[in-house]
Design a protein around this motif. Sequence first.
Motif, PDB file in Angstrom:
ATOM      1  N   LEU A 125       1.116  -1.324   0.050  1.00  0.00           N
ATOM      2  CA  LEU A 125       0.334  -0.122   0.481  1.00  0.00           C
ATOM      3  C   LEU A 125       0.996   0.970  -0.150  1.00  0.00           C
ATOM      4  CD1 LEU A 125      -3.024   0.476   2.370  1.00  0.00           C
ATOM      5  CD2 LEU A 125      -1.962   2.754   1.833  1.00  0.00           C
ATOM      6  N   ILE A 126       0.776   2.577  -0.824  1.00  0.00           N
ATOM      7  CA  ILE A 126       1.830   3.443  -0.865  1.00  0.00           C
ATOM      8  C   ILE A 126       0.984   4.679  -0.617  1.00  0.00           C
ATOM      9  CG2 ILE A 126       3.517   4.794  -2.597  1.00  0.00           C
ATOM     10  CD1 ILE A 126       3.697   1.553  -3.731  1.00  0.00           C
ATOM     11  N   SER A 127       0.563   5.502  -0.221  1.00  0.00           N
ATOM     12  CA  SER A 127       0.740   6.612   0.262  1.00  0.00           C
ATOM     13  C   SER A 127       1.082   7.955  -0.784  1.00  0.00           C
ATOM     14  CB  SER A 127      -0.527   7.236   0.986  1.00  0.00           C
ATOM     15  OG  SER A 127      -1.265   6.348   1.794  1.00  0.00           O
ATOM     16  N   ALA A 128       0.809   8.725  -1.551  1.00  0.00           N
ATOM     17  CA  ALA A 128       1.605   9.054  -2.616  1.00  0.00           C
ATOM     18  C   ALA A 128       1.143  10.674  -2.940  1.00  0.00           C
ATOM     19  CB  ALA A 128       2.317   8.808  -4.021  1.00  0.00           C
ATOM     20  N   HIS A 129       1.417  11.983  -2.808  1.00  0.00           N
ATOM     21  CA  HIS A 129       1.202  13.363  -2.747  1.00  0.00           C
ATOM     22  C   HIS A 129       2.329  14.028  -3.458  1.00  0.00           C
ATOM     23  CE1 HIS A 129      -0.225  16.699  -1.554  1.00  0.00           C
ATOM     24  NE2 HIS A 129      -1.386  17.034  -1.812  1.00  0.00           N
ATOM     25  N   LYS A 130       1.706  14.962  -4.261  1.00  0.00           N
ATOM     26  CA  LYS A 130       3.056  15.773  -5.113  1.00  0.00           C
ATOM     27  C   LYS A 130       2.158  17.079  -5.676  1.00  0.00           C
ATOM     28  CE  LYS A 130       6.080  17.932  -7.454  1.00  0.00           C
ATOM     29  NZ  LYS A 130       6.587  17.588  -8.542  1.00  0.00           N
ATOM     30  N   VAL A 131       1.804  18.567  -4.772  1.00  0.00           N
ATOM     31  CA  VAL A 131       1.449  19.343  -5.340  1.00  0.00           C
ATOM     32  C   VAL A 131       1.316  19.445  -6.252  1.00  0.00           C
ATOM     33  CG1 VAL A 131       0.479  21.430  -4.578  1.00  0.00           C
ATOM     34  CG2 VAL A 131       1.529  20.189  -2.930  1.00  0.00           C
ATOM     35  N   CYS A 132       0.018  19.605  -7.486  1.00  0.00           N
ATOM     36  CA  CYS A 132       0.411  20.363  -8.867  1.00  0.00           C
ATOM     37  C   CYS A 132       0.577  21.609  -8.370  1.00  0.00           C
ATOM     38  CB  CYS A 132      -0.804  19.499  -9.660  1.00  0.00           C
ATOM     39  SG  CYS A 132      -0.510  19.969 -11.472  1.00  0.00           S
ATOM     40  N   GLU A 133       1.214  22.547  -8.517  1.00  0.00           N
ATOM     41  CA  GLU A 133       0.886  23.766  -8.432  1.00  0.00           C
ATOM     42  C   GLU A 133       0.816  24.930  -9.017  1.00  0.00           C
ATOM     43  OE1 GLU A 133       5.174  25.124  -7.071  1.00  0.00           O
ATOM     44  OE2 GLU A 133       4.519  24.170  -5.013  1.00  0.00           O
ATOM     45  N   PRO A 134       0.514  24.338 -10.601  1.00  0.00           N
ATOM     46  CA  PRO A 134      -0.509  24.995 -11.308  1.00  0.00           C
ATOM     47  C   PRO A 134      -1.986  25.316 -11.194  1.00  0.00           C
ATOM     48  CG  PRO A 134       1.010  23.887 -12.532  1.00  0.00           C
ATOM     49  CD  PRO A 134       0.726  23.543 -11.305  1.00  0.00           C
ATOM     50  N   TYR A 135      -2.635  24.001 -10.191  1.00  0.00           N
ATOM     51  CA  TYR A 135      -3.923  24.351  -9.580  1.00  0.00           C
ATOM     52  C   TYR A 135      -4.157  24.526  -8.327  1.00  0.00           C
ATOM     53  CZ  TYR A 135      -4.058  22.555 -14.440  1.00  0.00           C
ATOM     54  OH  TYR A 135      -3.502  21.942 -15.537  1.00  0.00           O
ATOM     55  N   TRP A 136      -3.072  24.238  -7.425  1.00  0.00           N
ATOM     56  CA  TRP A 136      -3.350  24.508  -5.783  1.00  0.00           C
ATOM     57  C   TRP A 136      -1.821  25.316  -5.736  1.00  0.00           C
ATOM     58  CZ3 TRP A 136      -7.249  22.105  -3.239  1.00  0.00           C
ATOM     59  CH2 TRP A 136      -7.163  22.147  -1.722  1.00  0.00           C
ATOM     60  N   ASN A 137      -2.599  26.383  -4.135  1.00  0.00           N
ATOM     61  CA  ASN A 137      -1.407  26.981  -3.902  1.00  0.00           C
ATOM     62  C   ASN A 137      -1.601  26.520  -2.227  1.00  0.00           C
ATOM     63  OD1 ASN A 137      -0.615  28.784  -2.226  1.00  0.00           O
ATOM     64  ND2 ASN A 137      -0.398  30.392  -3.513  1.00  0.00           N
ATOM     65  N   ARG A 138       0.414  25.920  -2.154  1.00  0.00           N
ATOM     66  CA  ARG A 138       0.574  25.558  -1.054  1.00  0.00           C
ATOM     67  C   ARG A 138      -0.008  26.123   0.094  1.00  0.00           C
ATOM     68  NH1 ARG A 138       4.546  21.388  -1.932  1.00  0.00           N
ATOM     69  NH2 ARG A 138       5.383  21.792  -4.084  1.00  0.00           N
ATOM     70  N   MET A 139       0.049  27.507  -0.062  1.00  0.00           N
ATOM     71  CA  MET A 139      -0.358  27.784   1.590  1.00  0.00           C
ATOM     72  C   MET A 139      -1.433  29.135   1.428  1.00  0.00           C
ATOM     73  SD  MET A 139       3.205  29.198   2.714  1.00  0.00           S
ATOM     74  CE  MET A 139       4.859  27.615   2.459  1.00  0.00           C
ATOM     75  N   GLU A 140      -2.629  28.163   0.333  1.00  0.00           N
ATOM     76  CA  GLU A 140      -3.782  29.192   0.172  1.00  0.00           C
ATOM     77  C   GLU A 140      -4.655  28.176  -0.254  1.00  0.00           C
ATOM     78  OE1 GLU A 140      -3.390  33.032  -2.438  1.00  0.00           O
ATOM     79  OE2 GLU A 140      -2.216  33.844  -0.381  1.00  0.00           O
ATOM     80  N   SER A 141      -4.550  27.376  -1.160  1.00  0.00           N
ATOM     81  CA  SER A 141      -5.580  26.363  -1.849  1.00  0.00           C
ATOM     82  C   SER A 141      -6.191  25.587  -0.546  1.00  0.00           C
ATOM     83  CB  SER A 141      -5.224  25.454  -2.274  1.00  0.00           C
ATOM     84  OG  SER A 141      -5.144  26.445  -3.674  1.00  0.00           O
ATOM     85  N   GLY A 142      -5.688  25.088   0.679  1.00  0.00           N
ATOM     86  CA  GLY A 142      -6.350  24.750   1.440  1.00  0.00           C
ATOM     87  C   GLY A 142      -6.024  25.688   3.177  1.00  0.00           C
ATOM     88  N   THR A 143      -6.495  24.913   3.844  1.00  0.00           N
ATOM     89  CA  THR A 143      -5.792  24.855   5.678  1.00  0.00           C
ATOM     90  C   THR A 143      -4.754  24.800   6.535  1.00  0.00           C
ATOM     91  OG1 THR A 143      -7.491  23.191   6.252  1.00  0.00           O
ATOM     92  CG2 THR A 143      -8.205  25.400   5.987  1.00  0.00           C
ATOM     93  N   ALA A 144      -3.785  24.595   5.283  1.00  0.00           N
ATOM     94  CA  ALA A 144      -2.664  23.634   5.861  1.00  0.00           C
ATOM     95  C   ALA A 144      -1.787  24.088   4.512  1.00  0.00           C
ATOM     96  CB  ALA A 144      -2.821  21.878   6.255  1.00  0.00           C
TER      97      ALA A 144
END
Length: 338
Positions: free
Chosen positions: A136-155
């Motif tokens: 089981l592998i959980s993976a995450h890479k922010v797709c920065e054109p569509y997601w701002n690391r410090m504005e698109s979420g609450t973390a």
Amino acid sequence: MTYGIAAVDWALGDPIPVAEAAPSYTEQLRRVAGWGYRTFHRATDDTGLTDLATEAGRRALDRAGITAADIDLVVLAMADIPEYLYWDAAASTQARLGAFSAEACLVNQACSSGVVAFDFVAGKFATHPEYRKALLISAHKVCEPYWNRMESGTAVASDGAAAAVLVRGHTECSWLATEIISDGRYADAGRLPVGGEACPFTADAPKPAPVGPPDRAMKELLGGDPRALVKFVRQDRHNNRTVLERACRRAGIPYPSVRRVLYMNGTLKGLEAYAQELGIPREDTNAPLAADYGHFGCVDQLLSLGLLLESGELASGEPLALTSTGSGMHWACTLLRV
């Protein structure tokens, strides 16, 4: 049918101080500082989600002392967009690992994917008695054109992957139960309005802006009705506790006996409120880890579990819960016995 975790390992992006990087992501510096994060992890631009997944998978296999050829099932859980569209990221990861005899499956239910995936493995083991080992592998890479690391979420969002080798009949870190609540009435909150079949990208279309803050998206979905927003917040808190209580009932474990709960790597204030809702100290959540790692989407719980196992902080036989909330909406809990 029982299975347990034989090994956990991970692959993370480079650690970066939040205060140093914040001005390049947001003008709301005080808001971000108030979240309490010290560090987040960012992968290089040429590193993809499946690169992180493959590296974490290899490390977990090495730690377990088995080869990819021994694996019967590869499950990739993710919360963001992989390197390509019209492309199976789970199958690609299976091939890159060399697990050619394994079935490859994808779980993509936002931040709840990593917790939900344990139930998926349990189902596969139950219906395929010949399956003995799963990765089981959980993976995450922010797709920065569509997601701002410090504005698109609450973390503050991070890049990385964690992998677990799951073995039928293994008694350490054994799976006990998984419970999930879904409520599709909130499915439209925070969606990217362009790029899908309803509104595809075109050469002359303007470049889409990143997804906006979730609190603003939820207010828009609820028509600006403050009473509806209060009702949602109450439902969110209620469902977070309910999935844990249901998992305990299914496993035959008294709810008060679960003293360690690993949630998402949220803000320190958020994790404090979450701990109070469950009636446990904040130190018994993943709060001590969250500030130094950031939020890895669906990876947080498995990464936190691996770090705690490596540090020796978990007592053998102790019940432990992995919990999550994912847009969609989904509330999930997987109960383990260390």
